[in-house]
Design a protein around this motif. Sequence first.
Motif: not given
Length: 424
Positions: A139, A146, A150, A253
Amino acid sequence: MTFNSKKEKLIFYNLPVILFILLPFFLITGPFLSDLSVSLICLIFLTYCTKKKNFKYFQNKFFYIFLIFYAYLITITLIYNFNKDSLGTAFVFVRYGIFVIAIIALLQTNDKFIKYFFYCILICFTALVFDGFYQYFFEENVLGFKSGRYDRVSSFFHDEQILGSYLCRLWPIFFGLSILIFKNKSKLFFFFILIFILSETLIFLSGERTAFFLINLSALFVILFSQKLLKVRLLTLLSTILLLGIISSINPTAKERVIDNTLKGMNLIDNKTDDQFYIFTKARHEMYISSYKMFLDNKIAGIGIKNYRKKCNDPKYFVNKEKKCSTHPHNTYIQLLAETGIVGFLFLLSVFIYFCVNIFKHLIFKFRGKIYFNDFEICILSGIIIFLWPFVPTFNFFNNWLMIISIINLPFLFWSINSRIHND
Protein backbone atom coordinates in the motif's frame (compact mmCIF):
# COMPACT_ATOMS: atom_id res chain seq x y z
CA MET A 1 25.93 16.30 -38.92
CA THR A 2 29.60 17.24 -39.19
CA PHE A 3 31.86 18.72 -36.51
CA ASN A 4 35.10 20.68 -36.82
CA SER A 5 36.31 20.02 -33.28
CA LYS A 6 35.73 17.89 -30.21
CA LYS A 7 34.07 20.89 -28.58
CA GLU A 8 31.53 21.12 -31.40
CA LYS A 9 30.81 17.42 -31.17
CA LEU A 10 30.40 17.69 -27.40
CA ILE A 11 27.91 20.56 -27.66
CA PHE A 12 25.99 19.63 -30.79
CA TYR A 13 25.99 15.83 -30.55
CA ASN A 14 26.95 14.45 -27.14
CA LEU A 15 24.88 16.87 -25.07
CA PRO A 16 21.58 16.43 -26.95
CA VAL A 17 22.15 12.66 -27.07
CA ILE A 18 22.54 12.56 -23.27
CA LEU A 19 19.39 14.66 -22.85
CA PHE A 20 17.48 12.31 -25.12
CA ILE A 21 18.77 9.15 -23.46
CA LEU A 22 17.62 10.47 -20.07
CA LEU A 23 14.10 11.28 -21.27
CA PRO A 24 12.56 8.07 -19.84
CA PHE A 25 13.87 9.12 -16.39
CA PHE A 26 12.74 12.71 -16.83
CA LEU A 27 9.23 11.61 -17.80
CA ILE A 28 8.88 9.85 -14.45
CA THR A 29 9.73 13.07 -12.60
CA GLY A 30 6.98 15.01 -14.37
CA PRO A 31 6.66 17.48 -17.24
CA PHE A 32 9.33 20.02 -16.18
CA LEU A 33 12.58 18.12 -16.81
CA SER A 34 11.25 16.30 -19.87
CA ASP A 35 10.01 19.56 -21.40
CA LEU A 36 13.28 21.29 -20.53
CA SER A 37 15.21 18.45 -22.17
CA VAL A 38 13.16 18.67 -25.38
CA SER A 39 13.48 22.47 -25.47
CA LEU A 40 17.27 22.33 -25.00
CA ILE A 41 17.64 19.71 -27.73
CA CYS A 42 15.68 21.98 -30.08
CA LEU A 43 17.72 25.07 -29.22
CA ILE A 44 21.05 23.22 -29.61
CA PHE A 45 19.95 21.77 -32.95
CA LEU A 46 18.74 25.15 -34.26
CA THR A 47 22.04 26.71 -33.15
CA TYR A 48 23.94 24.01 -35.06
CA CYS A 49 21.86 24.51 -38.22
CA THR A 50 22.31 28.30 -38.04
CA LYS A 51 26.04 28.07 -37.42
CA LYS A 52 26.54 25.61 -40.27
CA LYS A 53 23.96 27.36 -42.47
CA ASN A 54 22.51 23.94 -43.07
CA PHE A 55 18.72 23.61 -42.93
CA LYS A 56 18.40 20.57 -45.18
CA TYR A 57 17.04 18.51 -42.29
CA PHE A 58 13.84 20.55 -42.36
CA GLN A 59 13.32 20.07 -46.09
CA ASN A 60 10.80 17.26 -46.09
CA LYS A 61 7.06 17.09 -46.67
CA PHE A 62 6.20 15.90 -43.16
CA PHE A 63 7.81 18.91 -41.53
CA TYR A 64 6.15 21.24 -44.04
CA ILE A 65 2.74 19.76 -43.17
CA PHE A 66 3.53 20.15 -39.47
CA LEU A 67 4.45 23.81 -40.08
CA ILE A 68 1.12 24.41 -41.81
CA PHE A 69 -0.70 23.03 -38.75
CA TYR A 70 1.51 25.12 -36.48
CA ALA A 71 0.82 28.27 -38.51
CA TYR A 72 -2.89 27.48 -38.31
CA LEU A 73 -2.75 27.26 -34.50
CA ILE A 74 -0.96 30.61 -34.30
CA THR A 75 -3.38 32.25 -36.75
CA ILE A 76 -6.62 31.18 -35.06
CA THR A 77 -5.18 32.17 -31.68
CA LEU A 78 -4.20 35.65 -32.84
CA ILE A 79 -7.31 36.39 -34.89
CA TYR A 80 -10.19 34.57 -33.25
CA ASN A 81 -9.36 33.52 -29.71
CA PHE A 82 -6.53 35.65 -28.41
CA ASN A 83 -5.42 35.13 -24.81
CA LYS A 84 -2.01 34.66 -23.24
CA ASP A 85 -2.51 31.05 -22.24
CA SER A 86 -3.64 29.97 -25.72
CA LEU A 87 -0.93 31.98 -27.48
CA GLY A 88 1.80 30.58 -25.23
CA THR A 89 0.70 27.01 -25.90
CA ALA A 90 0.42 27.59 -29.65
CA PHE A 91 3.72 29.48 -29.93
CA VAL A 92 5.91 26.79 -28.35
CA PHE A 93 4.11 23.90 -30.09
CA VAL A 94 6.70 24.10 -32.88
CA ARG A 95 9.31 22.52 -30.61
CA TYR A 96 7.76 19.10 -31.07
CA GLY A 97 8.40 19.16 -34.82
CA ILE A 98 11.94 20.45 -34.36
CA PHE A 99 12.60 17.81 -31.71
CA VAL A 100 11.64 14.98 -34.09
CA ILE A 101 13.89 16.38 -36.83
CA ALA A 102 16.76 16.84 -34.35
CA ILE A 103 16.63 13.24 -33.12
CA ILE A 104 16.49 11.94 -36.71
CA ALA A 105 19.64 13.97 -37.49
CA LEU A 106 21.40 12.57 -34.39
CA LEU A 107 20.44 9.01 -35.37
CA GLN A 108 21.73 9.55 -38.90
CA THR A 109 25.02 10.90 -37.53
CA ASN A 110 25.66 7.96 -35.21
CA ASP A 111 22.96 5.58 -34.03
CA LYS A 112 25.01 3.77 -31.39
CA PHE A 113 23.23 5.67 -28.61
CA ILE A 114 20.08 3.64 -29.34
CA LYS A 115 21.41 0.90 -27.07
CA TYR A 116 21.89 3.34 -24.19
CA PHE A 117 18.38 4.72 -24.69
CA PHE A 118 17.06 1.15 -24.51
CA TYR A 119 18.95 0.47 -21.27
CA CYS A 120 17.48 3.65 -19.75
CA ILE A 121 13.98 2.43 -20.58
CA LEU A 122 14.88 -1.01 -19.19
CA ILE A 123 16.06 0.51 -15.91
CA CYS A 124 12.91 2.64 -15.66
CA PHE A 125 10.59 -0.30 -16.39
CA THR A 126 12.44 -2.58 -13.97
CA ALA A 127 12.30 0.03 -11.20
CA LEU A 128 8.61 0.75 -11.83
CA VAL A 129 7.72 -2.95 -11.93
CA PHE A 130 9.49 -3.64 -8.65
CA ASP A 131 8.16 -0.50 -6.98
CA GLY A 132 4.66 -0.85 -8.42
CA PHE A 133 4.19 -4.39 -7.16
CA TYR A 134 5.71 -3.38 -3.83
CA GLN A 135 3.08 -0.65 -3.55
CA TYR A 136 0.35 -3.07 -4.63
CA PHE A 137 1.18 -5.50 -1.81
CA PHE A 138 2.21 -3.02 0.91
CA GLU A 139 0.00 0.00 0.00
CA GLU A 140 3.00 2.32 -0.29
CA ASN A 141 6.06 2.35 -2.50
CA VAL A 142 9.71 2.14 -1.43
CA LEU A 143 9.76 5.89 -0.82
CA GLY A 144 6.62 5.78 1.27
CA PHE A 145 4.34 7.23 -1.45
CA LYS A 146 0.73 6.13 -1.28
CA SER A 147 -1.39 5.93 -4.41
CA GLY A 148 -4.24 8.00 -3.03
CA ARG A 149 -6.70 5.42 -4.35
CA TYR A 150 -7.20 2.02 -2.77
CA ASP A 151 -7.93 0.46 -6.18
CA ARG A 152 -4.97 1.93 -8.06
CA VAL A 153 -1.17 1.76 -8.19
CA SER A 154 0.92 4.84 -9.01
CA SER A 155 4.51 3.98 -7.90
CA PHE A 156 6.91 6.93 -8.21
CA PHE A 157 4.23 9.07 -9.85
CA HIS A 158 2.80 9.55 -6.34
CA ASP A 159 -0.72 11.05 -6.54
CA GLU A 160 -0.66 11.37 -10.34
CA GLN A 161 -2.44 8.37 -11.82
CA ILE A 162 -0.27 8.05 -14.93
CA LEU A 163 1.82 4.93 -14.24
CA GLY A 164 -0.21 2.91 -16.75
CA SER A 165 0.02 5.67 -19.35
CA TYR A 166 3.80 5.83 -18.99
CA LEU A 167 4.21 2.07 -19.34
CA CYS A 168 1.76 1.57 -22.22
CA ARG A 169 3.15 4.43 -24.31
CA LEU A 170 6.80 3.43 -23.91
CA TRP A 171 6.08 -0.31 -24.09
CA PRO A 172 6.05 -0.51 -27.93
CA ILE A 173 9.40 1.21 -28.34
CA PHE A 174 10.86 -0.80 -25.45
CA PHE A 175 9.72 -4.04 -27.07
CA GLY A 176 10.81 -2.90 -30.55
CA LEU A 177 14.29 -1.87 -29.44
CA SER A 178 14.81 -5.16 -27.62
CA ILE A 179 14.05 -6.99 -30.88
CA LEU A 180 16.23 -4.61 -32.93
CA ILE A 181 19.24 -4.75 -30.62
CA PHE A 182 19.20 -8.32 -29.35
CA LYS A 183 17.18 -10.15 -32.03
CA ASN A 184 15.89 -12.74 -29.51
CA LYS A 185 19.40 -14.24 -29.19
CA SER A 186 20.62 -12.75 -25.95
CA LYS A 187 20.28 -14.59 -22.66
CA LEU A 188 19.02 -11.28 -21.31
CA PHE A 189 16.03 -11.54 -23.63
CA PHE A 190 14.33 -13.92 -21.18
CA PHE A 191 14.70 -11.23 -18.52
CA PHE A 192 13.17 -8.75 -20.94
CA ILE A 193 10.24 -11.12 -21.48
CA LEU A 194 9.64 -11.19 -17.73
CA ILE A 195 9.70 -7.39 -17.56
CA PHE A 196 7.31 -7.20 -20.54
CA ILE A 197 4.82 -9.50 -18.80
CA LEU A 198 5.06 -7.81 -15.40
CA SER A 199 4.80 -4.30 -16.88
CA GLU A 200 1.66 -5.28 -18.81
CA THR A 201 0.23 -6.69 -15.59
CA LEU A 202 1.14 -3.49 -13.76
CA ILE A 203 -0.76 -1.43 -16.33
CA PHE A 204 -3.87 -3.38 -15.32
CA LEU A 205 -3.11 -2.92 -11.62
CA SER A 206 -2.64 0.83 -12.14
CA GLY A 207 -6.39 0.99 -12.75
CA GLU A 208 -5.96 3.08 -15.90
CA ARG A 209 -8.62 1.67 -18.18
CA THR A 210 -7.48 3.60 -21.25
CA ALA A 211 -3.87 2.43 -20.78
CA PHE A 212 -5.00 -1.17 -20.41
CA PHE A 213 -7.06 -0.95 -23.61
CA LEU A 214 -4.19 0.70 -25.51
CA ILE A 215 -1.56 -1.87 -24.50
CA ASN A 216 -3.88 -4.61 -25.76
CA LEU A 217 -4.51 -2.67 -28.96
CA SER A 218 -0.74 -2.42 -29.42
CA ALA A 219 -0.37 -6.17 -28.80
CA LEU A 220 -3.09 -7.02 -31.33
CA PHE A 221 -1.45 -4.70 -33.87
CA VAL A 222 1.95 -6.39 -33.53
CA ILE A 223 0.42 -9.87 -33.65
CA LEU A 224 -1.51 -9.09 -36.84
CA PHE A 225 1.07 -7.12 -38.80
CA SER A 226 4.54 -8.32 -37.78
CA GLN A 227 6.49 -10.95 -39.70
CA LYS A 228 8.27 -12.85 -36.95
CA LEU A 229 6.96 -11.47 -33.65
CA LEU A 230 3.64 -13.30 -33.45
CA LYS A 231 4.90 -16.06 -31.11
CA VAL A 232 6.82 -13.85 -28.70
CA ARG A 233 4.11 -11.17 -28.52
CA LEU A 234 1.39 -13.78 -28.13
CA LEU A 235 3.45 -15.41 -25.39
CA THR A 236 3.73 -12.17 -23.42
CA LEU A 237 0.04 -11.37 -23.92
CA LEU A 238 -1.26 -14.81 -22.89
CA SER A 239 1.14 -14.94 -19.93
CA THR A 240 -0.14 -11.56 -18.81
CA ILE A 241 -3.77 -12.69 -19.12
CA LEU A 242 -2.98 -15.80 -17.06
CA LEU A 243 -1.24 -13.74 -14.39
CA LEU A 244 -4.13 -11.26 -14.32
CA GLY A 245 -6.56 -14.15 -13.88
CA ILE A 246 -4.63 -15.39 -10.86
CA ILE A 247 -4.36 -11.91 -9.32
CA SER A 248 -8.04 -11.14 -9.93
CA SER A 249 -9.14 -14.39 -8.30
CA ILE A 250 -7.13 -13.51 -5.19
CA ASN A 251 -7.87 -9.77 -5.12
CA PRO A 252 -10.62 -8.61 -7.49
CA THR A 253 -10.14 -4.88 -6.77
CA ALA A 254 -8.27 -4.04 -9.98
CA LYS A 255 -10.63 -6.16 -12.07
CA GLU A 256 -13.62 -4.31 -10.59
CA ARG A 257 -11.99 -0.97 -11.42
CA VAL A 258 -10.91 -1.77 -14.99
CA ILE A 259 -13.71 -4.04 -16.20
CA ASP A 260 -16.77 -3.92 -13.94
CA ASN A 261 -16.74 -0.15 -13.38
CA THR A 262 -16.18 0.44 -17.11
CA LEU A 263 -19.31 -1.55 -17.97
CA LYS A 264 -21.24 0.21 -15.21
CA GLY A 265 -20.02 3.60 -16.42
CA MET A 266 -21.29 2.84 -19.92
CA ASN A 267 -24.57 1.74 -18.32
CA LEU A 268 -24.27 -1.74 -19.79
CA ILE A 269 -24.80 -3.48 -16.45
CA ASP A 270 -26.66 -2.54 -13.27
CA ASN A 271 -28.57 0.14 -15.21
CA LYS A 272 -31.10 0.76 -12.48
CA THR A 273 -31.65 4.46 -13.23
CA ASP A 274 -32.05 4.64 -17.00
CA ASP A 275 -31.51 2.64 -20.17
CA GLN A 276 -29.31 5.16 -22.00
CA PHE A 277 -25.92 4.07 -23.29
CA TYR A 278 -23.04 6.35 -22.29
CA ILE A 279 -19.75 6.79 -24.12
CA PHE A 280 -17.30 5.58 -21.44
CA THR A 281 -19.09 7.34 -18.54
CA LYS A 282 -22.08 9.64 -18.06
CA ALA A 283 -19.80 12.59 -17.24
CA ARG A 284 -17.59 12.11 -20.29
CA HIS A 285 -20.59 11.44 -22.51
CA GLU A 286 -22.02 14.81 -21.51
CA MET A 287 -18.65 16.54 -21.94
CA TYR A 288 -18.58 15.25 -25.51
CA ILE A 289 -22.05 16.63 -26.15
CA SER A 290 -21.04 19.97 -24.61
CA SER A 291 -17.91 20.05 -26.80
CA TYR A 292 -19.96 19.35 -29.90
CA LYS A 293 -22.23 22.28 -29.06
CA MET A 294 -19.13 24.49 -28.83
CA PHE A 295 -18.02 23.26 -32.26
CA LEU A 296 -21.42 24.07 -33.79
CA ASP A 297 -21.02 27.67 -32.62
CA ASN A 298 -17.41 27.91 -33.87
CA LYS A 299 -17.11 25.50 -36.79
CA ILE A 300 -14.10 26.98 -38.59
CA ALA A 301 -11.66 28.17 -35.93
CA GLY A 302 -13.09 26.58 -32.80
CA ILE A 303 -13.28 28.16 -29.35
CA GLY A 304 -9.50 28.43 -28.99
CA ILE A 305 -6.69 26.31 -27.60
CA LYS A 306 -7.23 25.33 -23.94
CA ASN A 307 -10.49 27.30 -23.83
CA TYR A 308 -12.80 24.37 -23.14
CA ARG A 309 -12.23 24.89 -19.41
CA LYS A 310 -13.65 28.40 -19.74
CA LYS A 311 -16.48 27.84 -22.19
CA CYS A 312 -17.92 24.89 -20.29
CA ASN A 313 -19.04 27.36 -17.61
CA ASP A 314 -21.41 28.97 -20.11
CA PRO A 315 -25.00 27.76 -19.45
CA LYS A 316 -25.65 27.45 -23.20
CA TYR A 317 -23.28 24.46 -23.26
CA PHE A 318 -24.76 22.71 -20.24
CA VAL A 319 -26.19 19.24 -20.76
CA ASN A 320 -29.40 18.42 -18.90
CA LYS A 321 -29.06 21.78 -17.18
CA GLU A 322 -25.86 20.59 -15.51
CA LYS A 323 -22.38 22.04 -15.91
CA LYS A 324 -19.89 19.41 -17.11
CA CYS A 325 -16.52 21.06 -16.75
CA SER A 326 -12.94 19.88 -16.88
CA THR A 327 -9.65 21.21 -18.22
CA HIS A 328 -10.37 19.38 -21.50
CA PRO A 329 -13.10 17.11 -22.91
CA HIS A 330 -11.06 13.88 -22.51
CA ASN A 331 -10.92 12.91 -26.18
CA THR A 332 -8.26 14.22 -28.56
CA TYR A 333 -10.45 14.39 -31.66
CA ILE A 334 -13.39 16.00 -29.85
CA GLN A 335 -11.01 18.45 -28.19
CA LEU A 336 -9.52 19.55 -31.51
CA LEU A 337 -12.99 19.76 -33.04
CA ALA A 338 -14.13 22.12 -30.28
CA GLU A 339 -10.92 24.09 -29.73
CA THR A 340 -9.40 24.30 -33.23
CA GLY A 341 -12.47 23.81 -35.43
CA ILE A 342 -12.92 21.57 -38.43
CA VAL A 343 -9.46 22.34 -39.85
CA GLY A 344 -7.58 21.21 -36.74
CA PHE A 345 -9.78 18.14 -36.45
CA LEU A 346 -9.22 17.18 -40.10
CA PHE A 347 -5.46 17.58 -39.71
CA LEU A 348 -5.30 14.94 -36.97
CA LEU A 349 -7.81 12.73 -38.75
CA SER A 350 -5.73 12.94 -41.94
CA VAL A 351 -2.61 11.86 -40.05
CA PHE A 352 -4.50 8.88 -38.65
CA ILE A 353 -5.84 7.95 -42.10
CA TYR A 354 -2.34 8.34 -43.61
CA PHE A 355 -0.92 5.75 -41.20
CA CYS A 356 -3.94 3.47 -41.72
CA VAL A 357 -3.43 3.56 -45.51
CA ASN A 358 0.24 2.66 -45.13
CA ILE A 359 -0.62 -0.15 -42.73
CA PHE A 360 -3.08 -1.46 -45.32
CA LYS A 361 -0.28 -1.35 -47.92
CA HIS A 362 1.91 -3.28 -45.50
CA LEU A 363 -0.80 -5.93 -45.18
CA ILE A 364 -0.94 -6.33 -48.98
CA PHE A 365 2.86 -6.63 -49.13
CA LYS A 366 2.77 -9.17 -46.30
CA PHE A 367 0.34 -11.40 -48.21
CA ARG A 368 2.72 -11.23 -51.17
CA GLY A 369 5.68 -12.25 -49.02
CA LYS A 370 7.30 -8.81 -49.25
CA ILE A 371 8.27 -6.25 -46.63
CA TYR A 372 6.73 -2.78 -46.44
CA PHE A 373 7.45 -2.20 -42.73
CA ASN A 374 9.94 -4.38 -40.87
CA ASP A 375 9.12 -5.78 -37.43
CA PHE A 376 10.88 -2.97 -35.57
CA GLU A 377 8.83 -0.41 -37.49
CA ILE A 378 5.63 -2.34 -36.74
CA CYS A 379 6.40 -2.08 -33.02
CA ILE A 380 7.00 1.65 -33.35
CA LEU A 381 3.84 2.06 -35.43
CA SER A 382 1.84 0.33 -32.70
CA GLY A 383 2.98 3.11 -30.36
CA ILE A 384 1.91 5.76 -32.87
CA ILE A 385 -1.46 4.11 -33.41
CA ILE A 386 -2.31 4.11 -29.70
CA PHE A 387 -1.61 7.87 -29.66
CA LEU A 388 -3.81 8.48 -32.70
CA TRP A 389 -6.60 6.02 -31.84
CA PRO A 390 -9.87 8.02 -31.80
CA PHE A 391 -12.14 5.88 -29.64
CA VAL A 392 -10.70 6.21 -26.14
CA PRO A 393 -10.68 8.81 -23.35
CA THR A 394 -7.44 10.77 -23.53
CA PHE A 395 -5.31 13.42 -21.84
CA ASN A 396 -5.24 17.01 -23.04
CA PHE A 397 -3.80 17.05 -26.58
CA PHE A 398 -1.65 20.08 -25.67
CA ASN A 399 -0.29 18.43 -22.52
CA ASN A 400 3.52 18.60 -22.66
CA TRP A 401 4.09 15.24 -20.96
CA LEU A 402 1.69 13.42 -23.29
CA MET A 403 3.13 14.94 -26.46
CA ILE A 404 6.72 14.15 -25.51
CA ILE A 405 6.11 10.54 -24.53
CA SER A 406 4.07 10.01 -27.73
CA ILE A 407 6.33 11.65 -30.33
CA ILE A 408 9.41 9.73 -29.14
CA ASN A 409 8.28 7.03 -31.57
CA LEU A 410 8.40 9.23 -34.68
CA PRO A 411 12.16 9.80 -35.11
CA PHE A 412 12.83 6.07 -34.73
CA LEU A 413 10.25 5.26 -37.40
CA PHE A 414 11.56 7.78 -39.94
CA TRP A 415 15.19 6.89 -39.20
CA SER A 416 14.52 3.18 -39.67
CA ILE A 417 12.64 3.67 -42.94
CA ASN A 418 15.27 6.06 -44.33
CA SER A 419 18.11 3.73 -43.30
CA ARG A 420 16.44 0.75 -44.92
CA ILE A 421 15.76 2.64 -48.16
CA HIS A 422 19.32 3.98 -48.22
CA ASN A 423 20.81 0.53 -47.62
CA ASP A 424 18.62 -0.99 -50.32
